[in-house]
Motif scaffolding. Structure first.
Motif, short mmCIF file in Angstrom:
data_model
loop_
_atom_site.label_atom_id
_atom_site.label_comp_id
_atom_site.label_asym_id
_atom_site.label_seq_id
_atom_site.Cartn_x
_atom_site.Cartn_y
_atom_site.Cartn_z
N ILE A 241 0.84 -1.21 0.00
CA ILE A 241 0.00 0.00 0.00
C ILE A 241 0.87 1.25 0.00
CG2 ILE A 241 -1.97 -1.18 1.09
CD1 ILE A 241 -1.33 0.43 3.65
N GLY A 242 2.11 1.09 0.46
CA GLY A 242 3.04 2.22 0.48
C GLY A 242 3.49 2.68 -0.90
N ARG A 243 3.01 2.03 -1.95
CA ARG A 243 3.34 2.53 -3.30
C ARG A 243 2.50 3.76 -3.63
NH1 ARG A 243 7.40 1.81 -2.54
NH2 ARG A 243 6.92 0.58 -0.72
N THR A 244 1.50 4.05 -2.81
CA THR A 244 0.76 5.29 -3.01
C THR A 244 1.15 6.29 -1.91
OG1 THR A 244 -1.42 6.27 -3.28
CG2 THR A 244 -1.30 4.41 -1.78
N ALA A 245 0.73 7.53 -2.05
CA ALA A 245 1.05 8.59 -1.08
C ALA A 245 2.54 8.72 -0.89
CB ALA A 245 0.36 8.33 0.26
N ARG A 246 3.28 8.88 -1.97
CA ARG A 246 4.73 8.85 -1.90
C ARG A 246 5.37 10.16 -1.44
NH1 ARG A 246 7.08 4.49 -1.24
NH2 ARG A 246 9.00 5.31 -2.11
N SER A 247 4.81 11.28 -1.83
CA SER A 247 5.53 12.50 -1.42
C SER A 247 4.89 13.09 -0.19
CB SER A 247 5.56 13.51 -2.56
OG SER A 247 4.24 13.85 -2.89
#
Ligand SMILES: Nc1ncnc2c1ncn2[C@@H]1O[C@H](COP(=O)(O)OP(=O)(O)OP(=O)(O)O)[C@@H](O)[C@H]1O
Length: 550
Positions: free
Chosen positions: A428-434
Motif C-alpha cells: 500500500i506504500g506505493r501510493t502517497a509517496r511525497s
C-alpha cells in the motif's frame, strides 16, 4: 593492502528457514546462482593490515549546537521518533547539515523544502560514521537518507582507479528497486565527482562488468548478480567502507541471507553499515547483529511496531474468494471512471497476474503486468510505460511491492492479501509517496487470510483508520483460537478473564481520531454514481473524497 585469504566453509543449511519463506510464489528475480558459494575465500581479518579510512565528516552546525533540549525533545515526540543508541542531535533544515554545493543545488532543483524526519535523524548519524538501522514508513525519503552520506563518504576517500573496487555498496532486493536507487545516486553523485553503477540480474553482463572494471565509487546491486561478479573477480570488495542494506528484512526473508552474508564477510569489518526498511519484523532483528556493529544506532520513526503510512486511506473488504473478481472489476470501473487514476493491483501469484491481466485487457482497461517470469527487458519496458502513464493500471506480484517510487499512483488494490502483513504495508506504500500526497488502498480479505487479521487490525488502528466489523470479528476469533491452541499468551483478557475486543487496546488519541472517521468498508458504500460526484475530486480532501463514505 595485501589480502591474506583463509577459506572458511559456508554452512547453508542453517539458513533454510529463510530460503523457504512464503513470499507469494514469485520470489522476485531469484537468480540462477541462488545458493552459490563463493570460492573466493573469506579474508582472515586478524592477519591483515588494513589501510586507514575516514568515516567521520560531521561538523555539527552552531544552530544545532544551540538548539535547546526542550526543542529537540519536542521534535522527537512530535514525530514519534525512537532512538536507541548514542546519536548526534537531529537536524531540522538543509542549512544545518552543510552538504557540498553541488548536492545542495540538486536538492534545491528537486524542490525539497526541508529534510524528511528520517533524513533529519540519519544524516548526522551516518556522517559521523555510526552504523544505523533506520525504520520509517514507506515514502518517507529513506533513499536520500543513506545516499547523500554515501556520496560524502565516497568523495572523502582516495580516488578509485581503474581496476579498484568501489567504496560504497548498496544492496537491495529487486532489479527495479536497484535501478531506482541508482537514478537517485547518479543524480546527486555526478556533480560531486562520484561515479555510480548498477548491477542486477536479467540484464547483459558486459556493460555492467565494464563499468566495474573502469572503476566507480558507488555500486548498487541485487545480491545474486553482485555475487557473480565477486566470483569472477570483477567486483572487488577490499575498498568498501560504506555498506547499505536497503529493504534488509525483505532481502533476508527472500532467502538472500547466504548471499548477503558471504558478501559482508568479505568486506572489512570496520566498515560503516546501515540497514533501512519500513518494516522490521522480529524474525530478522537478530540477524542485524551479524551485519552491524554492536554500538549501532537504531531509529524508528512512528510506531515501533508495524506501521503504515498514515496518509493512505486503507479500505478492507471482507469477501469470499469467488466474489473477488466481480468486486475487483466493479471497483476498477469506479476508479477509472472517477479519476483516470494510476492504479497498482497486487496478486499473490504469477498465474493470477496473467489471468487478471487477460480479463482486464479484454474488457478494454489500460493494463500492464509484471512478475518474475517476464524478461527483464519486458519488465523495464512495462515500468517505463506505467511511469509515463502510457497505461495506468499495473497488475503485479510482490515484485513491485518494495521501494518503487512512482509519484502519481493514487490507488493500490490488493486482490489477494499477502502472506505477511509487512508486505501489505509495503504494497500500500506505493501510493502517497511525497510529503503532501495522499492515496487509497483497497484490499480484499478472505477467511483464508484469517491469520493475518490481528496484525492487519493493528496496522489499521495504528494508522488511525477505522476497522470494519467483519475484519474485527475475524481478528478476534483468530486471537481467541490461537490463544486456545498455544496457551493464553495471545488471548486478550481483562482482569475478570473476559475477552477484550481488539479496539480497546488502542491509545485514547487513536480512538478519538477514529471516531471522527467513517468505516472503511466497500460494502458500506452507496451504489456508485460517477456523474454526480465528479466535481468533488478536484477538491483537496483528506485521504479520499467524502462521497465514498456517505
Ligand atoms: N526532503 C524531501 N522533501 C520532499 N520529498 C522528498 C525528500 N526526500 C525525498 N523525497 C521524495 O520522497 C519520495 C519517496 O522517497 P523514497 O523513495 O526514498 O522513500 P522510501 O522511504 O525509501 O520508501 P519505501 O519504503 O517505499 O522504499 C521520493 O519521490 C523522493 O524524491
Amino acid at each position: 593492502m595485501t589480502l591474506n585469504y583463509n577459506a572458511i566453509p559456508f554452512e547453508m543449511n542453517q539458513y533454510q528457514p529463510y530460503m523457504n519463506s512464503n513470499y507469494g510464489y514469485d520470489h522476485y528475480q531469484r537468480q540462477s546462482n541462488d545458493g552459490i558459494i563463493l570460492t573466493t575465500p573469506k579474508p582472515d581479518w586478524n592477519q591483515l593490515v588494513l589501510s586507514n579510512f575516514e568515516k567521520n565528516f560531521y561538523i555539527e552546525s552552531p544552530i544545532v549546537q544551540h538548539r535547546s533540549m526542550e526543542d529537540i525533545q519536542q521534535f522527537l515526540s512530535n514525530h514519534q521518533i525512537t532512538i536507541d543508541g548514542n546519536a548526534p542531535r537531529p537536524v531540522c533544515n538543509f542549512n544545518e547539515i552543510n552538504f557540498p554545493d553541488p548536492v545542495m543545488e540538486t536538492i534545491i532543483q528537486c524542490g525539497f523544502q526541508k529534510p524528511t524526519v528520517i533524513q533529519s535523524c540519519s544524516w548526522p548519524i551516518l556522517l559521523s560514521g555510526h552504523d544505523l538501522i533506520g525504520i520509517a514508513s514507506t515514502g518517507s525519503g529513506k533513499t536520500l537518507a543513506f545516499i547523500l552520506p554515501a556520496i560524502i563518504h565516497a568523495s572523502h576517500q582516495e580516488f578509485v582507479k581503474p581496476g579498484d573496487g568501489p567504496i560504497v555498496l548498496v544492496m537491495a532486493p529487486t532489479r527495479e528497486l536497484v535501478q531506482q536507487i541508482y537514478t537517485v545516486a547518479h543524480q546527486f553523485g555526478r556533480l560531486a565527482q562520484c561515479r555510480t553503477t548498477v548491477i542486477f540480474g536479467g540484464a547483459a553482463k558486459e556493460p555492467q562488468r565494464n563499468s566495474l572494471l573502469a572503476g566507480v565509487e558507488v555500486v548498487i546491486g541485487t545480491p545474486g548478480r553482485l555475487l557473480d561478479f565477486i566470483e569472477e573477480g570483477v567486483l572487488k570488495l577490499d575498498r568498501i567502507t560504506y555498506l547499505v542494506l536497503d529493504e534488509a528484512d525483505r532481502m533476508l526473508d527472500m532467502g538472500f541471507e547466504p548471499q548477503i552474508r558471504q558478501i559482508c564477510e568479505r568486506i572489512r569489518s570496520d566498515r560503516q553499515t546501515s540497514m533501512f526498511s519500513a518494516t522490521w519484523p522480529k524474525e530478522v532483528r537478530q540477524l542485524a547483529n551479524k551485519f552491524l556493529s554492536t554500538n549501532r544506532i537504531h531509529i524508528t520513526i512512528g510506531n515501533v511496531s508495524l506501521a503504515a503510512n498514515p496518509s493512505i486511506c486503507q479500505i478492507i473488504e471482507v469477501c469470499t474468494e469467488s466474489q473477488k473478481e466481480n468486486r475487483f472489476l466493479q471497483l476498477l470501473r469506479e476508479v477509472m471512471a472517477l479519476r483516470d487514476a494510476k492504479t497498482l493491483v497486487f496478486c499473490q501469484t504469477k498465474k493470477r497476474v496473467d489471468e487478471i491481466y487477460r480479463t482486464t485487457k479484454q474488457l478494454g482497461f489500460p493494463v500492464l503486468c509484471i512478475h518474475g517470469d517476464k524478461q527483464q527487458s519486458q519488465r523495464d519496458f512495462t515500468m517505463g510505460e506505467f511511469r509515463r502513464r502510457r497505461k495506468i493500471i499495473l497488475i503485479a506480484t510482490d515484485v513491485a511491492a518494495r521501494g518503487l517510487d512512482i509519484q502519481d499512483i493514487q490507488f493500490v488494490i490488493n486482490i489477494d492479501f499477502p502472506n505477511q502483513t509487512e508486505d501489505y504495508v509495503h504494497r500500500i506504500g506505493r501510493t502517497a509517496r511525497s510529503t503532501e500526497s495522499v492515496g487509497t488502498s483497497y484490499t480484499f480479505f478472505t477467511s483464508d487470510n484469517a491469520k493475518q487479521a490481528p496484525s492487519l487490525v493493528r496496522v489499521l488502528q495504528e494508522a488511525g483508520q477505522k476497522v470494519n466489523q467483519d475484519l474485527m470479528d475475524i481478528a478476534e476469533d483468530q486471537l481467541y483460537t490461537s490463544g486456545s491452541k498455544h496457551g493464553s499468551k495471545n488471548r486478550i483478557y481483562n482482569n475478570n478473564q473476559q475477552r477484550i475486543p481488539l479496539q480497546q487496546h488502542q491509545q485514547p488519541q487513536q480512538q478519538q481520531q477514529q471516531q471522527q472517521q467513517p468505516t472503511n468498508t466497500l460494502q458500506s458504500y452507496p451504489i456508485y454514481q460517477p456523474v454526480q460526484y465528479i466535481p468533488s475530486f478536484t477538491q483537496p480532501v483528506n485521504y479520499i473524497p467524502s462521497l465514498i463514505y456517505n
